[in-house]
Motif scaffolding. Structure first.
Motif, PDB file in Angstrom:
ATOM      1  N   THR A 171      -1.703   4.239  13.412  1.00 38.13           N
ATOM      2  CA  THR A 171      -1.038   5.394  14.017  1.00 38.13           C
ATOM      3  C   THR A 171      -1.847   5.785  15.257  1.00 38.13           C
ATOM      4  OG1 THR A 171      -2.381   7.020  12.867  1.00 38.13           O
ATOM      5  CG2 THR A 171      -0.455   6.186  11.679  1.00 38.13           C
ATOM      6  N   SER A 172      -1.322   6.759  16.009  1.00 37.97           N
ATOM      7  CA  SER A 172      -2.045   7.156  17.224  1.00 37.97           C
ATOM      8  C   SER A 172      -3.402   7.764  16.855  1.00 37.97           C
ATOM      9  CB  SER A 172      -1.206   8.135  18.038  1.00 37.97           C
ATOM     10  OG  SER A 172      -0.855   9.198  17.191  1.00 37.97           O
ATOM     11  N   SER A 173      -3.543   8.276  15.628  1.00 38.94           N
ATOM     12  CA  SER A 173      -4.837   8.870  15.263  1.00 38.94           C
ATOM     13  C   SER A 173      -5.739   7.920  14.473  1.00 38.94           C
ATOM     14  CB  SER A 173      -4.622  10.181  14.503  1.00 38.94           C
ATOM     15  OG  SER A 173      -3.619  10.012  13.550  1.00 38.94           O
ATOM     16  N   GLY A 174      -5.291   6.694  14.239  1.00 42.73           N
ATOM     17  CA  GLY A 174      -6.175   5.715  13.590  1.00 42.73           C
ATOM     18  C   GLY A 174      -5.477   4.892  12.515  1.00 42.73           C
ATOM     19  N   ARG A 175      -6.305   4.132  11.759  1.00 41.22           N
ATOM     20  CA  ARG A 175      -5.776   3.243  10.715  1.00 41.22           C
ATOM     21  C   ARG A 175      -5.615   3.989   9.406  1.00 41.22           C
ATOM     22  NH1 ARG A 175      -7.179   1.228  15.615  1.00 41.22           N
ATOM     23  NH2 ARG A 175      -7.066  -1.028  15.644  1.00 41.22           N
ATOM     24  N   LYS A 176      -4.538   3.665   8.675  1.00 39.65           N
ATOM     25  CA  LYS A 176      -4.311   4.258   7.350  1.00 39.65           C
ATOM     26  C   LYS A 176      -4.016   3.167   6.344  1.00 39.65           C
ATOM     27  CE  LYS A 176      -1.939   8.045   6.696  1.00 39.65           C
ATOM     28  NZ  LYS A 176      -0.844   9.040   6.731  1.00 39.65           N
ATOM     29  N   ALA A 177      -4.587   3.313   5.142  1.00 40.40           N
ATOM     30  CA  ALA A 177      -4.236   2.392   4.052  1.00 40.40           C
ATOM     31  C   ALA A 177      -2.912   2.867   3.464  1.00 40.40           C
ATOM     32  CB  ALA A 177      -5.327   2.427   2.986  1.00 40.40           C
ATOM     33  N   THR A 178      -2.015   1.944   3.156  1.00 40.31           N
ATOM     34  CA  THR A 178      -0.717   2.335   2.611  1.00 40.31           C
ATOM     35  C   THR A 178      -0.808   2.472   1.093  1.00 40.31           C
ATOM     36  OG1 THR A 178       0.006   0.064   2.269  1.00 40.31           O
ATOM     37  CG2 THR A 178       0.470   1.048   4.429  1.00 40.31           C
ATOM     38  N   GLU A 179       0.266   3.033   0.523  1.00 37.45           N
ATOM     39  CA  GLU A 179       0.355   3.171  -0.925  1.00 37.45           C
ATOM     40  C   GLU A 179       0.183   1.798  -1.595  1.00 37.45           C
ATOM     41  OE1 GLU A 179       3.712   5.831  -1.648  1.00 37.45           O
ATOM     42  OE2 GLU A 179       3.823   4.869  -3.626  1.00 37.45           O
ATOM     43  N   GLN A 180       0.793   0.808  -0.965  1.00 39.54           N
ATOM     44  CA  GLN A 180       0.705  -0.568  -1.499  1.00 39.54           C
ATOM     45  C   GLN A 180      -0.740  -1.063  -1.551  1.00 39.54           C
ATOM     46  OE1 GLN A 180       3.466  -2.896   0.913  1.00 39.54           O
ATOM     47  NE2 GLN A 180       3.132  -4.585  -0.499  1.00 39.54           N
ATOM     48  N   ALA A 181      -1.543  -0.651  -0.554  1.00 41.50           N
ATOM     49  CA  ALA A 181      -2.952  -1.063  -0.520  1.00 41.50           C
ATOM     50  C   ALA A 181      -3.697  -0.437  -1.693  1.00 41.50           C
ATOM     51  CB  ALA A 181      -3.590  -0.655   0.804  1.00 41.50           C
ATOM     52  N   TYR A 182      -3.432   0.863  -1.932  1.00 42.99           N
ATOM     53  CA  TYR A 182      -4.056   1.544  -3.074  1.00 42.99           C
ATOM     54  C   TYR A 182      -3.723   0.786  -4.348  1.00 42.99           C
ATOM     55  CZ  TYR A 182      -5.446   5.854  -0.638  1.00 42.99           C
ATOM     56  OH  TYR A 182      -6.051   6.772   0.169  1.00 42.99           O
ATOM     57  N   ARG A 183      -2.419   0.463  -4.503  1.00 46.99           N
ATOM     58  CA  ARG A 183      -1.973  -0.203  -5.732  1.00 46.99           C
ATOM     59  C   ARG A 183      -2.606  -1.577  -5.858  1.00 46.99           C
ATOM     60  NH1 ARG A 183       3.416  -0.427  -4.881  1.00 46.99           N
ATOM     61  NH2 ARG A 183       3.805   1.707  -4.290  1.00 46.99           N
ATOM     62  N   HIS A 184      -2.623  -2.317  -4.764  1.00 52.42           N
ATOM     63  CA  HIS A 184      -3.165  -3.678  -4.813  1.00 52.42           C
ATOM     64  C   HIS A 184      -4.637  -3.684  -5.228  1.00 52.42           C
ATOM     65  CE1 HIS A 184      -3.599  -7.906  -4.036  1.00 52.42           C
ATOM     66  NE2 HIS A 184      -4.603  -7.674  -3.199  1.00 52.42           N
ATOM     67  N   LEU A 185      -5.371  -2.669  -4.759  1.00 47.46           N
ATOM     68  CA  LEU A 185      -6.815  -2.635  -5.065  1.00 47.46           C
ATOM     69  C   LEU A 185      -7.132  -1.857  -6.344  1.00 47.46           C
ATOM     70  CD1 LEU A 185      -8.285  -2.170  -1.481  1.00 47.46           C
ATOM     71  CD2 LEU A 185      -8.144  -4.274  -2.801  1.00 47.46           C
ATOM     72  N   GLY A 186      -6.086  -1.343  -7.005  1.00 51.25           N
ATOM     73  CA  GLY A 186      -6.301  -0.650  -8.281  1.00 51.25           C
ATOM     74  C   GLY A 186      -6.789   0.780  -8.131  1.00 51.25           C
ATOM     75  N   PHE A 187      -6.441   1.428  -7.029  1.00 53.31           N
ATOM     76  CA  PHE A 187      -6.803   2.844  -6.848  1.00 53.31           C
ATOM     77  C   PHE A 187      -5.627   3.742  -7.204  1.00 53.31           C
ATOM     78  CE2 PHE A 187      -9.848   0.892  -3.947  1.00 53.31           C
ATOM     79  CZ  PHE A 187     -10.980   1.647  -4.155  1.00 53.31           C
ATOM     80  N   SER A 188      -5.932   4.957  -7.665  1.00 56.94           N
ATOM     81  CA  SER A 188      -4.834   5.903  -7.852  1.00 56.94           C
ATOM     82  C   SER A 188      -4.657   6.642  -6.523  1.00 56.94           C
ATOM     83  CB  SER A 188      -5.138   6.860  -9.008  1.00 56.94           C
ATOM     84  OG  SER A 188      -5.591   8.090  -8.493  1.00 56.94           O
ATOM     85  N   LEU A 210      -2.982  -7.726   7.410  1.00 53.79           N
ATOM     86  CA  LEU A 210      -2.829  -6.510   6.602  1.00 53.79           C
ATOM     87  C   LEU A 210      -1.661  -5.666   7.122  1.00 53.79           C
ATOM     88  CD1 LEU A 210      -6.585  -5.482   6.083  1.00 53.79           C
ATOM     89  CD2 LEU A 210      -5.111  -6.801   4.551  1.00 53.79           C
ATOM     90  N   LEU A 211      -1.506  -5.627   8.440  1.00 50.70           N
ATOM     91  CA  LEU A 211      -0.362  -4.923   9.039  1.00 50.70           C
ATOM     92  C   LEU A 211       0.939  -5.624   8.669  1.00 50.70           C
ATOM     93  CD1 LEU A 211      -1.903  -4.343  12.588  1.00 50.70           C
ATOM     94  CD2 LEU A 211      -1.154  -2.514  11.053  1.00 50.70           C
ATOM     95  N   LYS A 212       0.897  -6.952   8.758  1.00 57.12           N
ATOM     96  CA  LYS A 212       2.101  -7.773   8.510  1.00 57.12           C
ATOM     97  C   LYS A 212       2.613  -7.575   7.076  1.00 57.12           C
ATOM     98  CE  LYS A 212       4.628 -11.706   8.289  1.00 57.12           C
ATOM     99  NZ  LYS A 212       5.864 -11.902   8.977  1.00 57.12           N
ATOM    100  N   ILE A 213       1.688  -7.526   6.090  1.00 58.67           N
ATOM    101  CA  ILE A 213       2.159  -7.415   4.703  1.00 58.67           C
ATOM    102  C   ILE A 213       2.205  -5.961   4.211  1.00 58.67           C
ATOM    103  CG2 ILE A 213       1.483  -9.775   4.065  1.00 58.67           C
ATOM    104  CD1 ILE A 213      -0.898  -8.568   2.529  1.00 58.67           C
ATOM    105  N   GLY A 214       2.013  -5.030   5.130  1.00 56.64           N
ATOM    106  CA  GLY A 214       2.236  -3.617   4.799  1.00 56.64           C
ATOM    107  C   GLY A 214       1.129  -2.955   3.995  1.00 56.64           C
ATOM    108  N   LEU A 215      -0.120  -3.453   4.105  1.00 60.92           N
ATOM    109  CA  LEU A 215      -1.222  -2.778   3.418  1.00 60.92           C
ATOM    110  C   LEU A 215      -1.938  -1.793   4.351  1.00 60.92           C
ATOM    111  CD1 LEU A 215      -2.880  -5.576   1.225  1.00 60.92           C
ATOM    112  CD2 LEU A 215      -0.962  -4.097   0.714  1.00 60.92           C
TER     113      LEU A 215
END
Ligand code: ADE
Length: 351
Positions: free
Chosen positions: A327-344, A318-323
């Motif tokens: 960060t130092s404060s934890g994991r974040k889903a990227t914009e691409q992840a939202y798009r891939h899963l169909g979230f706004s 997931l890190l490799k493909i940019g989803l």
């Protein structure tokens, strides 16, 4: 030690195959066990630089009549660490003993293995980052001086005796190079990371494995499997077998794009190769934690999974493909992840 005897390689492969076929009660003449793993460096697809490094080191060691330098591979699961260890042994024409960090609980467990190694043999320790500290300390003199130190008695009566070992090569494998202690890491002469494979290499692997399994596949079919395999040969081979089943039962027996897509959707593997767990992981961050940042332990608790397996198995791709980002404060889903899963992105809701 030496590579002069080509029989040695086939003998090794046969012995592995035989061990499995012996367990099959009504085995026919041809064993149902087909080894899809390459058994020599020439057959190995991908990781060109690692293969080159190894072939030079092996040839040089054979020329000098010496064991190979100790080798450490670090990579996510399924990228070829174990396969390469077996290939090294086959190319060197030596025996390999296989164990793992968690299997070695006491110094004595390792000692028993080390004292049975013959000149030039390979010792493969998988998950070497999980070696208990007491065992790791036995390994230092073994790696450096081919010796182990015994301490007899305690206090003022303590005596130490050095026991000589045959010269051997250690191949260590880890999914977490960062968890290896510096003294252990520094004792390896060759340290290599295995990267995720390109789609082109995975297509070649799918075609090679299809030929070994005696199933027809076209290039688009191989590509469909490759790009859903998360950069990982082990997944290519697993998915190929599922697609083969589907093709033989529901289609004309030739693996093509459409049948591969249909079979893999049925397996829960989407167009980017994400599995049910990958999607659940990202959805948890998006739905439960508003996209993050969130700590891995919180995600693991919500999913009721081990955080170690999420870190080892789910996150790297997931890190490799940019989803995903870390960060130092934890994991974040990227914009691409939202798009891939169909979230706004604004609302974290389905469009
Ligand atoms: N099967 C699994 N991994 C492979 C690789 N790297 N090359 C060829 N076949 C494989």
């Amino acid at each position: 030690m030496g590579n002069q005897d080509p029989q040695k390689r086939t003998a090794l492969d046969e012995s592995r195959g035989a061990a499995v076929s012996k367990e099959v009660p009504h085995a026919e003449k041809t064993s149902p066990f087909i080894n899809l793993r390459p058994t020599g460096l020439k057959e190995y697809i991908g990781q060109a630089e690692v293969v080159k490094t190894l072939s030079i080191a092996i040839e040089a060691a054979l020329k000098r009549g010496e064991p190979l330098d100790h080798v450490l591979f670090h990579a996510p699961p399924g990228l070829g660490k174990t396969t390469l260890a077996h290939i090294i042994a086959a190319e060197m024409g030596v025996n390999i003993t296989v164990t793992s960090g968690p299997a070695l609980e006491k110094g004595g467990d390792l000692l028993g293995i080390l004292t049975h190694l013959e000149e030039g043999n390979l010792l493969f320790i998988d998950e070497i980052h999980r070696l208990p500290r007491v065992v790791e300390e036995f390994l230092y003199p073994a790696m450096e001086d081919f010796a182990v130190d015994f301490i007899f008695d305690k206090g003022v009566h303590a005596r130490s005796h050095r026991y000589r070992l045959e010269r051997f090569a250690l191949v260590g494998a880890t999914t977490r190079a960062g968890l290896l202690s510096a003294p252990l890491r520094e004792r390896f002469g060759i340290v290599r990371n295995l990267d995720f494979y390109s789609d082109e290499d995975l297509v070649r692997i799918a075609k090679r494995s299809a030929a070994l399994l005696d199933v027809k596949i076209d290039t688009d079919g191989a590509y469909e499997i490759a790009c859903r395999s998360r950069g990982t040969p082990r997944i290519v081979n697993r998915l190929l077998k599922r697609v083969r089943d589907f093709t033989q039962v529901r289609a004309d027996g030739v693996i093509r794009k459409e049948t591969a897509m249909e079979a893999l959707e049925l397996e829960g593997v989407d167009g980017k190769g994400l599995t049910v767990l990958d999607r659940k992981f990202l959805k948890t961050i998006i739905e439960f934690y508003k996209g993050g940042p969130v700590g891995i332990e919180a995600i693991a608790a919500t999913l009721q999974e081990e955080s170690d397996s999420l870190v080892d198995i789910v996150e790297p791709y997931l890190l490799k493909i940019g989803l995903l980002t870390r960060t130092s404060s934890g994991r974040k889903a990227t914009e691409q992840a939202y798009r891939h899963l169909g979230f706004s992105i604004q609302h974290g809701l389905f469009k």
